[in-house]
Write an enzyme that holds these catalytic residues in place. Sequence first.
Site, PDB file in Angstrom:
ATOM      1  N   ASN A 408      -1.741 -89.379 -25.705  1.00  0.00           N
ATOM      2  CA  ASN A 408      -2.551 -90.400 -25.046  1.00  0.00           C
ATOM      3  C   ASN A 408      -4.006 -90.276 -25.471  1.00  0.00           C
ATOM      4  O   ASN A 408      -4.647 -89.267 -25.189  1.00  0.00           O
ATOM      5  CB  ASN A 408      -2.463 -90.258 -23.524  1.00  0.00           C
ATOM      6  N   GLU A 409      -4.498 -91.296 -26.170  1.00  0.00           N
ATOM      7  CA  GLU A 409      -5.903 -91.351 -26.564  1.00  0.00           C
ATOM      8  C   GLU A 409      -6.359 -90.024 -27.163  1.00  0.00           C
ATOM      9  O   GLU A 409      -7.340 -89.413 -26.734  1.00  0.00           O
ATOM     10  CB  GLU A 409      -6.773 -91.748 -25.369  1.00  0.00           C
ATOM     11  N   THR A 410      -5.613 -89.580 -28.150  1.00  0.00           N
ATOM     12  CA  THR A 410      -5.955 -88.347 -28.845  1.00  0.00           C
ATOM     13  C   THR A 410      -5.763 -88.593 -30.338  1.00  0.00           C
ATOM     14  O   THR A 410      -5.493 -89.721 -30.756  1.00  0.00           O
ATOM     15  CB  THR A 410      -5.104 -87.176 -28.332  1.00  0.00           C
TER      16      THR A 410
END
Length: 1012
Positions: A408-410
């Site tokens: 997630n959002e990495t």
Amino acid sequence: MKKGIILIASCLFWIVGQTQKINFNDQWRFIQKDIVGGEVSSYNDQSWRKLNLPHDWSIEGEYDEKNPMGDKCGYLPAGIGWYRKTISVPKEWKGKQIEIIFDGVFMNSTVYANGVKLGVRPFGWITFGYDISEQVRTSNTITFAVRVDNDQQPSARWYTGSGIYANTWIDIRDNIHVVNDGVFVRTEGNKIKIDTEIKNSTTKKAKVILKTTFLDANGKSVQKIESKLKLHSNGTQKVAQQTHIDNPSLWSIETPTLYKAVSEIYEGKKLVDRFETRFGIRDIKWIPETGMWINGKNVKIQGVCNHQDAGALGAAVPDKILRFRIQQLKDMGVNTIRTAHNPQTPQFYAMCDEIGMMVMDEIFDGWEQKATHDYGEQAFAKWWKKDLTDWIRRDHNHPSIVIYSVGNETHGDVGKDLVAECHVNDPTRPVTSGHSGSEFMDVFGVNGSSEKMGWFDTLPKDRVFIATENTHTWQVRGYYRTKTWYRDGYPNTKQQPYEIPDLTEKEVFTHDWIEEANRKFRKQIFNSSYDNATVRLTSRHNIAQIRDIPNYAGSFRWTGHDYFGEAGYVHGGWPFKSFMGGAIDMANFEKDLFYLYQSQWTTKPMVHILPHWTHPKMKLGMEIPVWVYSNCDTVELFFDGVSLGKINPGTEWDKMQCQWMVPYQPGALKAVGYKNGRIVSQETIRTADTPSENRLSIDGEPLSKSGNDIVQVRITATDAKGEMYPYGENRTYFTVLGAGKIRALDNGSPVDVEKHFEASNRIAFYGLTRAYVETTKETGAVTLVASAILGEKKLITSNLVSIDTQVLALRGTTPKLAIATYYTTDGTTPTVQSQKYSAPFAVTLGTTVKALVLIDGKPSEILSERFAEDEGFVWNDNPTNTKVIGDQAEQAKFTGVSIVTKGADFNGTGYLLFDKKQSGAVEWCQENDGGEAKAEIWIRYSAKVEGKTASAIKLTVNGKVLNEKLELPNTKNLGSDWNIVKVKIKLGRGANNYKIEPADGSTFAIDEIVIK
């Protein structure tokens, strides 16, 4: 039997040749601190607390602004805890393969058996087990000890809980057995493929027969397969079998039919193991142009993201409440849940299988550090492959799981390895992420960026697209504003929001939770329950896009339910403890948004009116936008029996609600829904008088007639006519009679920081309070008594006060209770010599009313309620603040500098002063849900350096020095006059870090930063 040793054999129902899974939750001992020698069998734990698992010690604690969990994890305590349990070993266990299994321990668990270290598991959201066969063979008693280390905080970007928050088990197997999580069933049409891993833990080779029987939902055998095997000693062998089932009943969200594969191992004629696996038969295809197809039907994902916690119950969610929440989402029209951003407990997936709820099964938030001490920082590099493999092996037979998500959002090249490892363990499901390593993903998943205006004009068409977090809107149940609010202001070129017109030219509503002058930070506002508080677009925009854009496979709104943590970035932090993005609040009360989705995503006729119709400070004749959400053909609105006209709900985003501008006056609004000209649904709301009673009711299933159980009770503040009073905020006091107790109290408020666990009283929030009552014995009656002093806190329309006691039988019949109440109005403690309550009475502002409640002549509760100008909700004219709100320096992470509260025109409660004698720093961490982008950082500062024209700072963004000497031109006065310096930056996905340090030894002040 020695003191503290639990006998297992006496309650064990042993079946030869069948794997036994014994619930191991009862009679543990616990202490919330670190100790020396806790793993040793002889350690004296008799002073420790007795409890049953699952258990979350964080939610049992007190909220405190100084708790190291901070705003990210909800200001609750963390730390280190120990659990111990000693059992006698049943004779039947000897010579068997025995394993202890934990379904979830947060985090950094170390497990011991008789002082022997079995292993360590850093990841807090994984099922794991240890072989204890040797301890069983050599010991007559076993002492299990579990050390849980959640001391380093924050350990995530949201509330995690602490402790053994999930079930524990003892598995008993024959030495030749099916490996735990060793069965994998795949289906295609009516074809069935099944792989079975069999372990021979003996020192001899063995000849066995694997018989696999397939049972339908009624338990009838529909197919059988046999395989003859030669097993090597001390080894594991995988057996592949294939068959078909004629005319199978397919699993879908409408008909979640489940089958069972029964694996039996025979050594000669002796049955040595029997293992059952549930599965569903369904075909899923993913097509870039049209999205997901299930059993030949194109299905749009109507999803939500949800965390593990459930409000006042924390992370240790009872099965009954978990099932209620899943069903509640399905009743809203949701068909898919994203497990953001970690796996949930095994029973969650089993319930989704049964209910017909699809799942995006997500394992990781970041592949590197995102919170200060999260899994990405502590253990990801070493443990990700083991955790990912165990996760898929545990979950891959669930038909509800339609796709995996690995981040997630990495970012990072490890994304390629994660996807490849998923394919190795399960080649049947695609892999995606929340905008992480997108180039490696099978399905293109995007979070907030997918909300931007124009996004779909340039959407790549080579892969299926899912909006993994869309949309982000906020709302507080029962709170309204007619002016549109954007988190980052409007227009914002970085966010590219849609224009959402105000509902009225001037704000209609003035009531608020706090006086403007007492608001610590400008972010600390409630958000409107009209669909008009957002980052980029409304929920209605999103619903229309999913429906109308063919290659939009679907989306997951952030979130289904509110949750603890992430209270700073959007909501300004303490006393805000939670994130308000849900369609349902933390106490499982539906917000108006719930009914918007229901009107668009369900077919059972419904109507829902908003806002409520009780506005004590509203000018008569003020026009209020009255909305009705409905899935009917036509809706007609009546006021006091007079029709205000009919409207057909539209399909465009701004026509989904039926709207009437209704001049305010007390009365009754009634919405009537028609289909084919016939009335099929209706709802009536009325103006409520001053609150005078509580109404008790049960949400979901009642208490079972026997056994350990829990129930959730709704307490509704009403007037004497039974109409809900929508501003109710009086305190209710609870007494449980019989075989039960209060587990926790809640109200859904994001700013109520009273303790939940085993509390005896709680204030209402917008007219509602929640009580979770659990049984303390297997049998016996349980009765809830709820008492309150009721009235308007500020005596706005009435100075009458009522004292009310209600009785609700939760198990058994309602007892005949003699209830008497005595009260005082001078603040003194009442006795039986005080005034006896018989009817409502008048008070003046500044009065504290106290009451003594007697049940069958015995004191039950002392109630207290104060009525005054400085109590309760605010009714002054608080205009909505539409300015862009920055992140305050005094709330950030800082060292070597001090907070100053003297000065002028600063935002928040103060600012940070960098003295020339100090070499400090201030650092912010912000989560970007919108993908990589060009942006600006606006630094609000004050500086005055004699003999120079400017001070200088070093600015570091995401670990890279952006400017070694960024000049801050002098302002007129230090700490009283402020300026803004703007610097262009590159915004990364997920967590972004900004650091300011002195560059030239000057004195300057930092007030806040804004990312534009």
